[in-house]
Write a protein that holds these residues in place. Structure first.
Motif, mmCIF file in Angstrom:
data_model
loop_
_atom_site.group_PDB
_atom_site.id
_atom_site.type_symbol
_atom_site.label_atom_id
_atom_site.label_comp_id
_atom_site.label_asym_id
_atom_site.label_seq_id
_atom_site.Cartn_x
_atom_site.Cartn_y
_atom_site.Cartn_z
ATOM 1 N N SER A 155 0.851 -1.186 0.000
ATOM 2 C CA SER A 155 0.000 0.000 0.000
ATOM 3 C C SER A 155 0.890 1.241 0.000
ATOM 4 N N PRO A 156 1.306 1.707 -1.162
ATOM 5 C CA PRO A 156 2.294 2.802 -1.208
ATOM 6 C C PRO A 156 1.788 4.112 -0.627
ATOM 7 N N ILE A 157 0.508 4.448 -0.826
ATOM 8 C CA ILE A 157 -0.004 5.694 -0.265
ATOM 9 C C ILE A 157 0.046 5.651 1.266
ATOM 10 N N ASP A 158 -0.308 4.495 1.838
ATOM 11 C CA ASP A 158 -0.227 4.369 3.297
ATOM 12 C C ASP A 158 1.206 4.589 3.775
ATOM 13 N N GLU A 190 9.337 4.825 -16.972
ATOM 14 C CA GLU A 190 9.138 6.006 -17.795
ATOM 15 C C GLU A 190 7.653 6.165 -18.104
ATOM 16 N N GLY A 191 7.232 7.396 -18.323
ATOM 17 C CA GLY A 191 5.844 7.640 -18.659
ATOM 18 C C GLY A 191 5.316 8.892 -18.007
ATOM 19 N N ASP A 192 4.049 9.221 -18.351
ATOM 20 C CA ASP A 192 3.435 10.405 -17.769
ATOM 21 C C ASP A 192 2.763 10.040 -16.451
ATOM 22 N N GLU A 193 1.976 10.975 -15.905
ATOM 23 C CA GLU A 193 1.407 10.786 -14.575
ATOM 24 C C GLU A 193 0.312 9.729 -14.520
ATOM 25 N N ASN A 194 -0.023 9.141 -15.660
ATOM 26 C CA ASN A 194 -1.031 8.084 -15.685
ATOM 27 C C ASN A 194 -0.432 6.689 -15.850
ATOM 28 N N HIS A 195 0.902 6.569 -15.827
ATOM 29 C CA HIS A 195 1.553 5.297 -16.090
ATOM 30 C C HIS A 195 2.156 4.684 -14.822
ATOM 31 N N CYS A 196 1.999 3.372 -14.695
ATOM 32 C CA CYS A 196 2.636 2.626 -13.614
ATOM 33 C C CYS A 196 2.790 1.177 -14.065
ATOM 34 N N LEU A 197 3.548 0.405 -13.307
ATOM 35 C CA LEU A 197 3.756 -1.018 -13.563
ATOM 36 C C LEU A 197 3.424 -1.794 -12.301
ATOM 37 N N GLU A 225 5.057 11.957 -8.119
ATOM 38 C CA GLU A 225 4.901 13.330 -7.655
ATOM 39 C C GLU A 225 3.443 13.592 -7.271
ATOM 40 N N ARG A 226 2.515 13.125 -8.104
ATOM 41 C CA ARG A 226 1.094 13.310 -7.799
ATOM 42 C C ARG A 226 0.729 12.579 -6.515
ATOM 43 N N MET A 227 1.240 11.358 -6.327
ATOM 44 C CA MET A 227 0.947 10.604 -5.117
ATOM 45 C C MET A 227 1.416 11.357 -3.873
ATOM 46 N N LEU A 228 2.590 11.933 -3.949
ATOM 47 C CA LEU A 228 3.102 12.690 -2.811
ATOM 48 C C LEU A 228 2.221 13.904 -2.516
ATOM 49 N N ARG A 229 1.781 14.579 -3.548
ATOM 50 C CA ARG A 229 0.891 15.718 -3.330
ATOM 51 C C ARG A 229 -0.439 15.261 -2.729
ATOM 52 N N ARG A 230 -0.980 14.144 -3.229
ATOM 53 C CA ARG A 230 -2.227 13.619 -2.677
ATOM 54 C C ARG A 230 -2.064 13.201 -1.214
ATOM 55 N N ARG A 261 9.361 17.678 -5.777
ATOM 56 C CA ARG A 261 10.197 17.773 -6.964
ATOM 57 C C ARG A 261 11.044 16.521 -7.116
ATOM 58 N N CYS A 262 11.271 16.131 -8.357
ATOM 59 C CA CYS A 262 12.165 15.016 -8.667
ATOM 60 C C CYS A 262 13.554 15.585 -8.899
ATOM 61 N N VAL A 263 14.527 15.156 -8.093
ATOM 62 C CA VAL A 263 15.873 15.727 -8.181
ATOM 63 C C VAL A 263 16.854 14.807 -8.879
ATOM 64 N N ASP A 264 16.450 13.555 -9.123
ATOM 65 C CA ASP A 264 17.361 12.642 -9.809
ATOM 66 C C ASP A 264 16.579 11.509 -10.446
ATOM 67 N N LEU A 265 16.980 11.130 -11.638
ATOM 68 C CA LEU A 265 16.404 9.999 -12.353
ATOM 69 C C LEU A 265 17.568 9.262 -12.979
ATOM 70 N N ASN A 266 17.746 7.986 -12.610
ATOM 71 C CA ASN A 266 18.971 7.288 -12.998
ATOM 72 C C ASN A 266 18.696 5.805 -13.232
ATOM 73 N N GLN A 267 19.079 5.306 -14.408
ATOM 74 C CA GLN A 267 18.971 3.876 -14.677
ATOM 75 C C GLN A 267 20.162 3.154 -14.056
#
Length: 322
Positions: A202-205, A228-235, A257-262, A269-275
């Motif tokens: 339960s990630p929101i919890d 990768e993807g927009d705010e409507n994408h997840c796996l 980011e949206r989940m954190l705001r909710r 803010r996202c400060v790093d994205l790294n494969q």
């Protein structure tokens, strides 16, 4: 037996004073029930750490301890004791001439995160702290107190191997999960959750639990697997992800980011994205089991062996409103 009395004494006169009695009771119960088939081997390794004088530390680039030169017998005793705590996953550590080349180059992640945070004088909570590598770096960055929680007993013993030589450092590791802690006190200035969210059903919890640990105006540092993807994408993996069974949810960075705001955070803010590369996570003499190279598609390193997108990790920072 680990002596937590310095921590408990510190809590008495801090915003975490309400933790004193329940934490003391919880630690007593937890330490009395510690069980693992390898626990005696790990404890034996700790007992075999050689006593050393003139210990110095330098955590500016890694976790490094130094002392006057050791004789060959003492050096071998130290090496054998540290190897007895195999496998070492987070690091590296340089302990009195013994270089522990861990599975993860955790120093690389810290170098990506550190420029975006200020820990000077702050009370820090590190959820899922592993063997404490990042906690030592946090202390070096100026944190006044660092408390980490992780139920893994091997990681606890690895942490204690370093703490053994820095007994007065205000850095402590508790053999707990986040849920085992006393009721949140809204008292931490900074909370870290790195490599935890994708293991939570339960990630929101989880985000709400983290927020409850922060004082108003406190800061969350969240690092997790994303896609990768927009705010409507997840796996949501059907079974395994990179051979891990306990991976439940990988959002895109914008969705996170949206989940954190909710969940009530602001200034997200996202400060790093790294494969993650096979240079950053791999097998070594200090972690001899399979690692990332075995978990990727042998014909396409941009995919996991199951066909999912290869590990992409994002670090986000958000603030609890005042």
């Amino acid at each position: 037996m680990i002596d937590y009395s310095p921590l408990l004494d510190t809590l008495k006169n801090s915003p975490l004073a309400s933790w004193h009695a329940p934490l003391a009771k919880g630690l007593q119960a937890r330490l009395a029930e510690l069980q693992h088939g390898d626990l005696e081997r790990w404890q034996h390794s700790l007992r075999n750490l050689p006593p050393l004088d003139g210990v110095r530390h330098d955590f500016s680039h890694s976790v490094a301890l130094d002392a006057p030169p050791l004789d060959a017998q003492t050096q071998q005793q130290l090496y054998d004791a540290l190897q007895g705590l195999h496998p070492w996953r987070k690091g590296p550590f340089d302990l009195f001439g013994v270089h522990i080349d861990t599975e993860w180059r955790s120093d690389w992640k810290w170098e990506r995160v550190a420029p975006h945070i200020d820990l000077r004088g702050r009370r820090v909570l590190d959820i899922g702290c592993g063997n404490g590598y990042y906690m030592w770096r946090m202390w070096h960055a100026g944190a006044a107190m660092v408390i980490g929680v992780d139920p893994n007993l091997l990681f606890l013993n690895q942490f204690e191997a370093v703490k053994h030589y820095l007994p007065k450092a205000p850095v402590w590791q508790l053999p707990f999960t986040l849920e085992d802690l006393p009721e949140p006190t809204n008292a931490f200035d900074t909370v870290f959750s790195m490599g935890v969210l994708y293991h939570r059903r339960s990630p929101i919890d989880h985000l709400l639990q983290l927020k409850a640990c922060l004082r108003p105006g406190g800061e969350l540092v969240l690092e997790t697997l994303v896609i990768e993807g927009d705010e409507n994408h997840c796996l949501l993996p059907e079974d395994r992800y990179a051979q891990m069974r306990n991976v439940w949810f990988l959002p895109s960075a914008p969705m996170l980011e949206r989940m954190l705001r909710r969940a009530g955070f602001k200034d997200v803010r996202c400060v790093d994205l790294n494969q993650t590369s096979v240079e950053e996570q791999r097998s070594t003499d200090w972690m001899r089991f399979n690692s990332l190279p075995s978990f990727l598609d042998p014909n396409d390193s941009n995919k996991t062996i199951e066909g999912h997108p290869a590990p992409l990790r994002a670090t986000l920072i958000g603030q609890r409103p005042t």
